[in-house]
Design a protein around this motif. Structure first.
Motif, PDB file in Angstrom:
ATOM      1  N   SER A   1      16.340 -17.993 -42.603  1.00 58.45           N
ATOM      2  CA  SER A   1      17.138 -16.724 -42.327  1.00 58.45           C
ATOM      3  C   SER A   1      18.318 -17.114 -41.380  1.00 58.45           C
ATOM      4  N   TYR A   2      18.398 -18.163 -40.956  1.00 58.16           N
ATOM      5  CA  TYR A   2      19.428 -18.615 -39.950  1.00 58.16           C
ATOM      6  C   TYR A   2      19.607 -17.777 -38.992  1.00 58.16           C
ATOM      7  N   GLY A   3      18.414 -16.917 -38.801  1.00 64.54           N
ATOM      8  CA  GLY A   3      18.726 -16.104 -37.318  1.00 64.54           C
ATOM      9  C   GLY A   3      19.326 -14.693 -37.682  1.00 64.54           C
ATOM     10  N   LEU A   4      19.654 -14.422 -38.867  1.00 64.30           N
ATOM     11  CA  LEU A   4      20.256 -13.041 -39.274  1.00 64.30           C
ATOM     12  C   LEU A   4      19.369 -12.037 -39.506  1.00 64.30           C
ATOM     13  N   ASP A   5      19.601 -11.068 -39.128  1.00 61.62           N
ATOM     14  CA  ASP A   5      18.882  -9.652 -39.683  1.00 61.62           C
ATOM     15  C   ASP A   5      18.822  -9.384 -40.853  1.00 61.62           C
ATOM     16  N   HIS A   6      17.790  -8.916 -41.679  1.00 58.20           N
ATOM     17  CA  HIS A   6      17.612  -8.315 -42.971  1.00 58.20           C
ATOM     18  C   HIS A   6      16.993  -7.261 -43.125  1.00 58.20           C
ATOM     19  N   ASN A   7      17.289  -6.398 -43.870  1.00 58.19           N
ATOM     20  CA  ASN A   7      16.543  -5.135 -44.300  1.00 58.19           C
ATOM     21  C   ASN A   7      15.600  -5.265 -45.100  1.00 58.19           C
ATOM     22  N   GLU A   8      14.389  -5.396 -44.744  1.00 58.35           N
ATOM     23  CA  GLU A   8      13.347  -5.626 -45.613  1.00 58.35           C
ATOM     24  C   GLU A   8      12.956  -4.591 -46.653  1.00 58.35           C
ATOM     25  N   GLU A   9      13.453  -3.297 -46.539  1.00 59.28           N
ATOM     26  CA  GLU A   9      13.285  -2.032 -47.360  1.00 59.28           C
ATOM     27  C   GLU A   9      14.407  -1.985 -48.251  1.00 59.28           C
ATOM     28  N   ILE A  10      15.215  -3.005 -48.370  1.00 57.10           N
ATOM     29  CA  ILE A  10      16.237  -2.891 -49.009  1.00 57.10           C
ATOM     30  C   ILE A  10      15.968  -2.594 -50.638  1.00 57.10           C
ATOM     31  N   LEU A  11      15.190  -2.945 -51.258  1.00 61.00           N
ATOM     32  CA  LEU A  11      14.835  -2.917 -52.597  1.00 61.00           C
ATOM     33  C   LEU A  11      14.295  -1.374 -52.749  1.00 61.00           C
ATOM     34  N   LYS A  12      13.622  -0.776 -51.865  1.00 58.18           N
ATOM     35  CA  LYS A  12      13.170   0.645 -52.060  1.00 58.18           C
ATOM     36  C   LYS A  12      14.290   1.495 -51.953  1.00 58.18           C
ATOM     37  N   GLU A  13      15.240   1.147 -51.011  1.00 54.97           N
ATOM     38  CA  GLU A  13      16.399   1.964 -50.963  1.00 54.97           C
ATOM     39  C   GLU A  13      17.438   1.949 -52.103  1.00 54.97           C
ATOM     40  N   TRP A  14      17.203   0.706 -52.878  1.00 56.96           N
ATOM     41  CA  TRP A  14      18.320   0.589 -54.070  1.00 56.96           C
ATOM     42  C   TRP A  14      17.476   1.577 -55.162  1.00 56.96           C
TER      43      TRP A  14
ATOM     44  N   VAL B   1      20.707  -5.553 -60.570  1.00 58.96           N
ATOM     45  CA  VAL B   1      21.183  -6.157 -59.403  1.00 58.96           C
ATOM     46  C   VAL B   1      22.279  -5.455 -58.742  1.00 58.96           C
ATOM     47  N   PRO B   2      22.111  -4.845 -57.637  1.00 58.82           N
ATOM     48  CA  PRO B   2      22.990  -4.206 -56.922  1.00 58.82           C
ATOM     49  C   PRO B   2      24.491  -5.059 -56.465  1.00 58.82           C
ATOM     50  N   PRO B   3      25.461  -4.419 -56.669  1.00 56.81           N
ATOM     51  CA  PRO B   3      26.725  -5.177 -56.296  1.00 56.81           C
ATOM     52  C   PRO B   3      26.490  -5.943 -54.837  1.00 56.81           C
ATOM     53  N   TYR B   4      27.166  -6.859 -54.544  1.00 58.65           N
ATOM     54  CA  TYR B   4      27.001  -7.595 -53.408  1.00 58.65           C
ATOM     55  C   TYR B   4      27.414  -6.593 -52.080  1.00 58.65           C
ATOM     56  N   GLU B   5      28.461  -5.989 -52.394  1.00 66.32           N
ATOM     57  CA  GLU B   5      29.198  -5.224 -51.466  1.00 66.32           C
ATOM     58  C   GLU B   5      28.036  -4.015 -51.010  1.00 66.32           C
ATOM     59  N   TRP B   6      27.263  -3.430 -52.182  1.00 67.25           N
ATOM     60  CA  TRP B   6      26.355  -2.363 -51.617  1.00 67.25           C
ATOM     61  C   TRP B   6      25.136  -3.231 -51.111  1.00 67.25           C
ATOM     62  N   TYR B   7      24.805  -4.406 -51.387  1.00 62.00           N
ATOM     63  CA  TYR B   7      23.671  -5.163 -50.613  1.00 62.00           C
ATOM     64  C   TYR B   7      24.087  -5.360 -49.234  1.00 62.00           C
ATOM     65  N   ARG B   8      25.110  -6.076 -48.988  1.00 57.44           N
ATOM     66  CA  ARG B   8      25.359  -6.175 -47.604  1.00 57.44           C
ATOM     67  C   ARG B   8      25.564  -5.052 -46.870  1.00 57.44           C
ATOM     68  N   LYS B   9      25.989  -3.738 -47.368  1.00 51.80           N
ATOM     69  CA  LYS B   9      26.404  -2.854 -46.489  1.00 51.80           C
ATOM     70  C   LYS B   9      25.221  -2.051 -46.213  1.00 51.80           C
ATOM     71  N   HIS B  10      23.922  -2.284 -46.932  1.00 53.86           N
ATOM     72  CA  HIS B  10      22.677  -1.984 -46.655  1.00 53.86           C
ATOM     73  C   HIS B  10      21.779  -2.964 -45.943  1.00 53.86           C
ATOM     74  N   GLY B  11      22.354  -3.828 -45.237  1.00 60.90           N
ATOM     75  CA  GLY B  11      21.695  -5.002 -44.360  1.00 60.90           C
ATOM     76  C   GLY B  11      21.051  -5.840 -45.097  1.00 60.90           C
ATOM     77  N   GLY B  12      21.713  -6.155 -46.367  1.00 64.65           N
ATOM     78  CA  GLY B  12      21.231  -7.620 -46.980  1.00 64.65           C
ATOM     79  C   GLY B  12      21.921  -8.971 -46.629  1.00 64.65           C
ATOM     80  N   VAL B  13      21.147 -10.082 -46.676  1.00 63.13           N
ATOM     81  CA  VAL B  13      21.785 -11.417 -46.360  1.00 63.13           C
ATOM     82  C   VAL B  13      21.632 -12.103 -47.404  1.00 63.13           C
ATOM     83  N   LEU B  14      22.551 -12.933 -47.935  1.00 64.36           N
ATOM     84  CA  LEU B  14      22.499 -14.029 -48.949  1.00 64.36           C
ATOM     85  C   LEU B  14      21.439 -14.828 -48.770  1.00 64.36           C
ATOM     86  N   GLY B  15      20.449 -15.031 -49.897  1.00 72.42           N
ATOM     87  CA  GLY B  15      19.236 -15.979 -49.750  1.00 72.42           C
ATOM     88  C   GLY B  15      18.306 -15.354 -49.273  1.00 72.42           C
TER      89      GLY B  15
END
Length: 350
Positions: free
Chosen positions: A58-71, A83-97
Motif C-alpha cells: 500500500s505504500y502507506g496510502l489509505d484505500h477504500n475497501e468498499e469501492i467495488l460495492k460502491e461501483w 472497469v470504472p474510469p480512473y478518475e471515478w476510482y480515485r475520487k472514491h478512495g481508490g489507489v493504483l495497485g
C-alpha cells in the motif's frame, strides 16, 4: 545545478526541456494521471518506470475497501469486471495497485500510460517493468515491503473469485497488460526477462520460486509503414544482443532477451527500487544523449539519477511526499556530483 521541483497535489505543467546538454531534473509531486496529460507534446524521448504491482503493498496510502460495492451499487447493470474510469476510482478512495480486481488494475495502468502517449516523441520508447501475482481469496497487503516477507505491518483483504481468479493461480498480469497495450496500437519490441538470482526462499512446497519479472519495450505504431525509433544497439549490455550463431559452442552466455540482475535493497524507505545495472542499458539504448527521460512512478528517483549521470534530462512524478523529497535529494546530488548517489558495487541484495 539544483534540481528544479514543483510540488503539486493534482496537476502541473512541467516545462519542456531546454535542449541537448541541459541535465536538469524535475520532480513533481502528484498523480501521474494528471501530470502525464500536462506534458508538452512530443517532449519525451523515453518513458521508463516500474508502476505499483497489483495487490502487494500500500505504500502507506489509505484505500477504500468498499469501492467495488460502491461501483456496483451505482448501476444495477454493471458487473464486477466492468472497469470504472480512473478518475471515478480515485475520487472514491481508490489507489493504483490496490484495485479489488486485477482487471481494474490493468485498465487503470493502461489508461494512465495512454495519457502520456502524446508527449512521447514518434522516435521514443516506453519501458515498463511489471511483475506477476498469485491469486488468493484472502490476500496479504503489506503496508510497505514485499508480500509475505519481512516484519512490516500488513492487512488482509478478501478478493472476489471468478473466471481465471482462482486460488493459487498465477494471474499472468504482465501478459494481460502487454496485450491491452497492443490493443491500443502500441508495438511490443521486446519482452525482456529480468532474472533475479537472489530471490529469498518462499514457504510454498508445491511450485517453483518466482525469480523473474517482465520489462516490456513498447514503441509507437506509425500511421503507415514500420515503426522507426531511436535505439543505440552499441549500448546494450554485454551478452544481451540478439545475435545469430552458426556454432552453438561460440554462443555468448546471455545472448538473449534475458538479463541476470540481483534484486537490490530499497533506499530512503522505499522497498522496491530499480537496480542500476538493469535500467542503465535501457536509458543508454533508448534515449539519445541530451534527451529527456520520464518516470511517472519515480519513487526515490533512481531512474532520474541514472538519467542525469549519463547526460540526459529527467522528469519524475511521485504521489507520496516522502519519496518525492528523497527523489529531489538524490537528483540534486546526482547533478552536483556528476555521478550516481547510489553505490552500484555496494548495493546489498535482498
Amino acid at each position: 545545478m539544483v534540481a528544479q521541483v514543483e510540488e503539486v497535489t493534482q496537476s502541473t505543467t512541467p516545462e519542456a526541456n531546454d535542449g541537448p546538454g541541459d541535465a536538469r531534473i524535475k520532480v513533481h509531486r502528484g498523480d501521474a494521471y494528471d501530470l502525464m496529460a500536462d506534458l508538452p507534446p512530443e517532449s519525451i524521448d523515453l518513458l521508463i518506470t516500474s508502476p505499483p504491482y497489483w495487490g502487494l503493498r500500500s505504500y502507506g496510502l489509505d484505500h477504500n475497501e468498499e469501492i467495488l460495492k460502491e461501483w456496483l451499487a451505482e448501476d444495477s447493470s454493471r458487473v464486477q469486471t466492468d472497469v470504472p474510469p480512473y478518475e471515478w476510482y480515485r475520487k472514491h478512495g481508490g489507489v493504483l495497485g490496490l484495485e479489488p480486481l486485477p482487471e481494474w488494475f490493468i485498465g487503470h495502468l493502461v489508461e494512465i500510460l495512454q495519457r502520456g502517449a502524446p508527449a512521447l516523441k514518434p522516435s521514443g520508447s516506453m519501458w515498463i517493468n511489471i511483475g506477476d501475482t498469485y491469486f488468493a481469496r484472502w490476500s496479504s497487503i503489506r503496508h510497505d515491503g514485499r508480500q509475505g516477507l519481512g516484519d512490516n505491518p500488513r492487512s488482509r483483504r478478501r478478493t472476489p473469485m471468478g473466471g481465471y481468479r482462482q486460488e493459487k493461480q498465477m494471474l499472468l498480469i504482465p501478459a494481460r497488460f502487454a496485450i491491452a497495450m497492443q490493443d491500443l496500437r502500441w508495438i511490443l519490441r521486446n519482452d525482456l526477462i529480468w532474472h533475479k538470482p537472489n530471490v529469498p526462499p518462499r514457504p510454498e512446497k508445491d511450485r517453483l520460486r518466482l525469480t523473474h519479472e517482465h520489462f516490456f519495450h513498447f514503441v509507437k505504431r506509425p500511421k503507415e509503414g514500420r515503426a522507426k525509433y531511436y535505439y543505440d544497439f552499441e549500448e546494450v549490455e554485454s551478452g544481451a544482443q540478439d545475435v545469430v550463431y552458426y556454432d552453438v559452442d561460440e554462443a555468448e552466455e546471455g545472448a538473449v532477451d534475458v538479463v541476470k540482475v540481483g534484486a537490490r535493497s530499497g533506499s530512503d524507505g522505499h522497498s522496491a527500487t530499480f537496480p542500476i545495472d538493469l535500467i542503465k542499458p535501457r536509458i543508454l539504448t533508448s534515449c539519445p544523449p541530451g534527451g529527456t527521460v520520464l518516470d511517472p512512478f519515480c519513487g526515490t528517483g533512481r531512474s532520474l539519477s541514472v538519467a542525469a549521470s549519463t547526460g540526459r534530462n529527467a522528469i519524475g512524478f511521485e504521489l507520496t511526499e516522502s519519496f518525492q523529497q528523497a527523489a529531489v535529494k538524490n537528483a540534486e546530488a546526482a547533478i552536483a556530483q556528476g555521478q550516481l548517489t547510489f553505490d552500484e558495487s555496494n548495493e546489498a541484495g535482498e
